[in-house]
Scaffold this active site. Structure first.
Site, PDB file in Angstrom:
ATOM      1  N   GLU A   1       0.552  -1.148  -0.155  1.00  0.00           N
ATOM      2  CA  GLU A   1      -0.144   0.236   0.030  1.00  0.00           C
ATOM      3  C   GLU A   1       1.120   1.327   0.081  1.00  0.00           C
ATOM      4  O   GLU A   1       1.676   0.964   0.291  1.00  0.00           O
ATOM      5  CB  GLU A   1      -0.894  -0.103   1.158  1.00  0.00           C
ATOM      6  CG  GLU A   1      -1.540   1.275   1.191  1.00  0.00           C
ATOM      7  CD  GLU A   1      -3.125   1.192   0.480  1.00  0.00           C
ATOM      8  OE1 GLU A   1      -2.618   1.413  -0.669  1.00  0.00           O
ATOM      9  OE2 GLU A   1      -4.060   1.748   0.598  1.00  0.00           O
ATOM     10  N   ASP A   2       0.555   2.424  -0.412  1.00  0.00           N
ATOM     11  CA  ASP A   2       1.004   3.955  -0.564  1.00  0.00           C
ATOM     12  C   ASP A   2       0.888   4.206   0.814  1.00  0.00           C
ATOM     13  O   ASP A   2       2.340   4.513   1.131  1.00  0.00           O
ATOM     14  CB  ASP A   2       0.770   4.549  -2.047  1.00  0.00           C
ATOM     15  CG  ASP A   2      -0.951   4.893  -1.518  1.00  0.00           C
ATOM     16  OD1 ASP A   2      -1.435   4.266  -0.868  1.00  0.00           O
ATOM     17  OD2 ASP A   2      -1.676   5.405  -2.765  1.00  0.00           O
TER      18      ASP A   2
ATOM     19  N   ASP B   1      -3.911   6.232   6.461  1.00  0.00           N
ATOM     20  CA  ASP B   1      -4.685   7.348   6.834  1.00  0.00           C
ATOM     21  C   ASP B   1      -5.564   6.790   8.072  1.00  0.00           C
ATOM     22  O   ASP B   1      -4.674   6.168   8.748  1.00  0.00           O
ATOM     23  CB  ASP B   1      -5.088   8.043   6.039  1.00  0.00           C
ATOM     24  CG  ASP B   1      -5.369   9.426   6.626  1.00  0.00           C
ATOM     25  OD1 ASP B   1      -5.051   8.846   8.089  1.00  0.00           O
ATOM     26  OD2 ASP B   1      -6.058  10.235   5.886  1.00  0.00           O
TER      27      ASP B   1
ATOM     28  N   GLY C   1      -6.860   3.627   8.273  1.00  0.00           N
ATOM     29  CA  GLY C   1      -6.720   2.062   8.118  1.00  0.00           C
ATOM     30  C   GLY C   1      -8.461   1.623   7.887  1.00  0.00           C
ATOM     31  O   GLY C   1      -8.134   0.683   7.470  1.00  0.00           O
TER      32      GLY C   1
ATOM     33  N   ASP D   1      -1.858  10.876  -5.675  1.00  0.00           N
ATOM     34  CA  ASP D   1      -2.444  11.617  -6.417  1.00  0.00           C
ATOM     35  C   ASP D   1      -3.186  13.046  -5.457  1.00  0.00           C
ATOM     36  O   ASP D   1      -3.611  12.254  -4.231  1.00  0.00           O
ATOM     37  CB  ASP D   1      -3.220  10.938  -7.172  1.00  0.00           C
ATOM     38  CG  ASP D   1      -4.062  11.078  -7.239  1.00  0.00           C
ATOM     39  OD1 ASP D   1      -4.395   9.872  -5.762  1.00  0.00           O
ATOM     40  OD2 ASP D   1      -5.684  11.032  -7.552  1.00  0.00           O
TER      41      ASP D   1
HETATM   42  P1  IMP Z   1      -7.739   5.068   4.917  1.00  0.00           P
HETATM   43  O1  IMP Z   1      -7.860   4.190   4.522  1.00  0.00           O
HETATM   44  O2  IMP Z   1      -8.008   6.683   5.600  1.00  0.00           O
HETATM   45  O3  IMP Z   1      -6.152   4.820   5.274  1.00  0.00           O
HETATM   46  O4  IMP Z   1      -7.695   6.414   3.258  1.00  0.00           O
HETATM   47  C1  IMP Z   1      -6.294   5.397   2.496  1.00  0.00           C
HETATM   48  C2  IMP Z   1      -6.598   5.786   1.429  1.00  0.00           C
HETATM   49  O5  IMP Z   1      -6.384   7.844   1.114  1.00  0.00           O
HETATM   50  C3  IMP Z   1      -5.200   5.196   1.051  1.00  0.00           C
HETATM   51  O6  IMP Z   1      -5.369   3.955  -0.049  1.00  0.00           O
HETATM   52  C4  IMP Z   1      -5.312   6.698  -0.388  1.00  0.00           C
HETATM   53  O7  IMP Z   1      -5.393   6.317  -1.910  1.00  0.00           O
HETATM   54  C5  IMP Z   1      -6.330   8.195   0.588  1.00  0.00           C
HETATM   55  N1  IMP Z   1      -5.402   8.591   0.892  1.00  0.00           N
HETATM   56  C6  IMP Z   1      -5.034   9.324   1.673  1.00  0.00           C
HETATM   57  N2  IMP Z   1      -4.357  10.326   2.523  1.00  0.00           N
HETATM   58  C7  IMP Z   1      -3.475  10.090   1.498  1.00  0.00           C
HETATM   59  C8  IMP Z   1      -2.523  11.671   0.653  1.00  0.00           C
HETATM   60  O8  IMP Z   1      -2.152  11.984   1.267  1.00  0.00           O
HETATM   61  N3  IMP Z   1      -2.219  10.846   0.008  1.00  0.00           N
HETATM   62  C9  IMP Z   1      -2.535  10.501  -0.694  1.00  0.00           C
HETATM   63  N4  IMP Z   1      -3.542   9.505  -1.022  1.00  0.00           N
HETATM   64  C10 IMP Z   1      -4.029   9.475  -0.087  1.00  0.00           C
HETATM   65 MG    MG Z   2      -4.738   4.090  -2.064  1.00  0.00          MG
END
Ligand code: IMP
Ligand code: MG
Length: 174
Positions: free
Chosen positions: A94-95, A98, A100, A154
């Site tokens: 995964e990149d 945030d 999760g 992005d």
């Molecule tokens: P989560 O479900 O909140 O962990 O969000 C994770 C997903 O949101 C990642 O797979 C990213 O695609 C996108 N994302 C969260 N933060 C960023 C950021 O700072 N830059 C780019 N994409 C982000």
């Molecule tokens: Mg992603």
């Protein structure tokens, strides 16, 4: 405006370190790397080449949607893997993680396919102390606040091609 936070040379060192950790744990195995589209494609390409052990690769894509009735965004699988991972050693690539939620939904989805093992490798984790309810087995680095772009990541489909990682400033709202 973009502010460089991690230059390409530093990303290279992070990728080499992660590759070494993974190679140490999987040297006698033939793991399946599952990249999370689209953000992880650059990281996965570099990591796969740095690993120097045989791996298979597939990709999965999830998106988070909110509705008026349920504004909390729920992650849905919009492109599944086609590799049969039953009994295989799987590493999800995964990149950035945030909150999760995206990764939790993805791991639940993949567990149902009964892999022999399932681990997580993320280039970036936002914040150190937050209890994600998620174990990142191989972690590149952590970042604080600020939306990260470049190296596959992005903002509105822009900036994925940049070789370094940047914080996008003055964007507001995210
Ligand atoms: P989560 O479900 O909140 O962990 O969000 C994770 C997903 O949101 C990642 O797979 C990213 O695609 C996108 N994302 C969260 N933060 C960023 C950021 O700072 N830059 C780019 N994409 C982000
Ligand atoms: Mg992603």
């Amino acid at each position: 405006m973009l502010k460089l936070i991690i230059p390409p040379e530093e990303i290279h060192l992070i990728v080499e370190r992660l590759a070494k950790e993974i190679r140490h744990d999987y040297s006698s195995k033939n793991p399946v790397l599952i990249g999370v589209l689209r953000g992880a494609f650059v990281f996965m390409a570099d990591l796969a080449r740095a690993l120097k052990i045989p791996v298979e690769m597939d990709f999965i894509c999830a998106a988070r949607y909110g509705t008026r009735e349920r504004p909390t965004k729920v992650a849905k699988i919009i492109k599944d893997i086609s590799t049969d991972i039953e009994g295989r050693d799987v590493i999800v690539i995964e990149d950035i993680i945030d909150g999760g939620q995206t990764m939790k939904a993805l791991l639940e989805h993949l567990k149902v396919k009964r892999p022999a093992s399932l681990r997580l490798c993320a280039l970036i984790l936002r914040g150190k102390k937050r209890d994600l309810g998620l174990k990142v087995d191989y972690l590149g680095t952590t970042v604080g606040e600020g939306f990260v772009v470049g190296y596959g990541l992005d903002y509105k489909e822009q900036y994925r091609h940049l070789p370094g990682l940047y914080i996008i400033e003055g964007k507001g709202g995210v």
